[in-house]
Design an enzyme around this catalytic site. Sequence first.
Site, mmCIF file in Angstrom:
data_model
loop_
_atom_site.group_PDB
_atom_site.id
_atom_site.type_symbol
_atom_site.label_atom_id
_atom_site.label_comp_id
_atom_site.label_asym_id
_atom_site.label_seq_id
_atom_site.Cartn_x
_atom_site.Cartn_y
_atom_site.Cartn_z
ATOM 1 N N THR A 176 0.842 -1.199 0.000
ATOM 2 C CA THR A 176 0.000 0.000 0.000
ATOM 3 C C THR A 176 0.880 1.253 0.000
ATOM 4 O O THR A 176 1.989 1.254 0.528
ATOM 5 C CB THR A 176 -0.964 0.046 1.202
ATOM 6 N N VAL A 205 -11.940 -6.183 -1.796
ATOM 7 C CA VAL A 205 -11.748 -4.734 -1.734
ATOM 8 C C VAL A 205 -10.990 -4.401 -0.454
ATOM 9 O O VAL A 205 -11.312 -4.903 0.622
ATOM 10 C CB VAL A 205 -13.094 -3.983 -1.760
ATOM 11 N N ASP A 207 -9.043 -1.790 2.495
ATOM 12 C CA ASP A 207 -9.347 -0.580 3.264
ATOM 13 C C ASP A 207 -8.887 0.674 2.536
ATOM 14 O O ASP A 207 -9.414 1.761 2.768
ATOM 15 C CB ASP A 207 -8.691 -0.644 4.645
ATOM 16 N N GLY A 228 -1.523 -2.060 5.778
ATOM 17 C CA GLY A 228 -1.431 -3.300 6.530
ATOM 18 C C GLY A 228 -2.492 -4.279 6.086
ATOM 19 O O GLY A 228 -2.927 -4.278 4.932
#
Length: 325
Positions: A176, A205, A207, A228
């Site tokens: 991310t 999907v 966060d 994370g």
Amino acid sequence: MKNDRSKAAWALAIHGGAGDLGADGLPAERERAVRAALGEILGAAARILAEGGTSLDAVGEAVRLLEDSPLFNAGKGSVFNARGEHELDASIMDGATLSAGAVAGLTRVKNPIVLARRVMAASPHVFLAGEGALEFAKAERVALVEPEYFSTEDRRRALERARADAARSAPTEPETVGAVALDVDGHLAAATSTGGLTNKLPGRVSDSAIIGAGTYASDASCAVSCTGQGEFFIRGTAARDVAALLEYAGADLRSAAESVLRERVEARGGRGGLIALDRIGRIVCPFDTDAMYRAYTAAGDEAVVAIGRGEPDGNDESIRRRRGG
């Protein structure tokens, strides 16, 4: 909101993901490349703020550049799902208006963060996914690529390792990307983008696409971008909870961020980290994994680039000393 001269004129933090590096750690050559990329991208976005640009422009550009690098799990360097395909998610939020845009399940959009901002600015919606998001991207003339553009050999090898070890649930490398910024007018913004988790189920999907879970910004409190194991950040509404602790409990930024990570994510079995920036320019970067790729700076401060534990994780102490607290 008028700029208060007691505040930092502007501030910026970016991350390239939190995760575990394995027993051998990060190879020296890759570490040098990651540090160099973080420094260059931080500098490019910081120039926007230093020249009076908006926090929204700064986080959008920072995340776009992170997406363009094959070193990070977003855009060009995205991981493979269980079908050996790429599905990308992103979101962006304007703290001045609480406007937001989010996209999920993208397979051909070169820069998901660009499309997320178009959703915010050019549609009546917050969240578009899948084929509908692709059609909107075409209508908005957002750059498209063939799916192979996102593939790298490093990510293919990671998929092979994950398939060989079906029990693996934690990310093996930082994943991310995100950015948070405060501009000279006192406005906050946040943005996050990801290729998700290696070997994830198709259609999953993250966060990173969900406002309040992986991304949140409000001029009333702070801007947050998380990284994370996304399922735990979604269940804990992590990004919004950091802001809520500032708004309703009067918490300081570090205690709020660390509390959310500890009590809303780690206590439920999740791991990761976040970057957060408040309206007076304090930056914190807590994480509970081996590493979190991160970099930050503010008007009048030197840039900091860090990866592991024992390295700087925020400027809140320097802000406190500057203000005489």
